[in-house]
Design an enzyme around this catalytic site. Sequence first.
Site, short mmCIF file in Angstrom:
data_model
loop_
_atom_site.label_atom_id
_atom_site.label_comp_id
_atom_site.label_asym_id
_atom_site.label_seq_id
_atom_site.Cartn_x
_atom_site.Cartn_y
_atom_site.Cartn_z
N HIS A 95 4.02 7.25 3.78
CA HIS A 95 5.07 6.09 3.65
C HIS A 95 4.55 5.02 2.41
O HIS A 95 3.27 5.29 1.94
CB HIS A 95 5.32 5.32 4.98
CG HIS A 95 3.98 4.57 5.40
ND1 HIS A 95 3.18 5.08 6.47
CD2 HIS A 95 3.41 3.43 5.11
CE1 HIS A 95 2.06 4.32 6.69
NE2 HIS A 95 2.20 3.08 5.95
N HIS B 131 0.94 -1.14 -0.01
CA HIS B 131 0.03 -0.03 -0.18
C HIS B 131 0.91 1.25 -0.02
O HIS B 131 2.19 1.37 0.32
CB HIS B 131 -0.92 -0.13 1.37
CG HIS B 131 -0.40 -0.09 2.64
ND1 HIS B 131 -0.16 -1.32 3.29
CD2 HIS B 131 0.06 1.03 3.19
CE1 HIS B 131 0.51 -0.86 4.32
NE2 HIS B 131 0.53 0.50 4.39
N GLU C 176 7.79 1.01 5.04
CA GLU C 176 7.23 -0.02 5.99
C GLU C 176 7.40 -1.33 5.16
O GLU C 176 7.19 -1.45 4.09
CB GLU C 176 5.67 0.19 6.14
CG GLU C 176 4.82 -0.79 6.93
CD GLU C 176 3.54 -0.27 7.02
OE1 GLU C 176 2.81 0.20 6.30
OE2 GLU C 176 3.06 -0.99 8.02
#
Length: 134
Positions: A79, A7, A130
């Site tokens: 992020h 994502h 991430e």
Amino acid sequence: MIGRLNHVAIAVPDLEAGIAVYRNTLGARVTSPEAIPEHGVTVVFVELPNTKVELLEPLGEGSPIAGYLEKNPAGGIHHICYEVDDIIVARDRLMEDGARVLGNGEPKIGAHGKPVLFLHPKDFCGTLVELEQV
Ligand code: CO
């Protein structure tokens, strides 16, 4: 080592307004808000055919996205999340290369119930990364 883009996360000052943009203006499917106190955010996922966009709103005092929204009051990309097969193997390899892992270096359970880690933006082209074990 990294796999699919899981994502892209966008920090927003007003989650309902962000949901309206994605659901009404852009015509996307958006999940119901989920509060994640241990990450200091409330989150929804915009479900796209090939990936997800995560909208993040600060939750509680000292939210990790509060400083970002102070600098970017309208919101912005916060992020990106890449999938890895084994988060501990990935972490150890990155740390051997001198990359900095945020926090205490131990994976936390993320918004999808899977272990995640965050990597320092200065080591990754100015982008907070991430990693999520899938
Ligand atoms: Co994320």
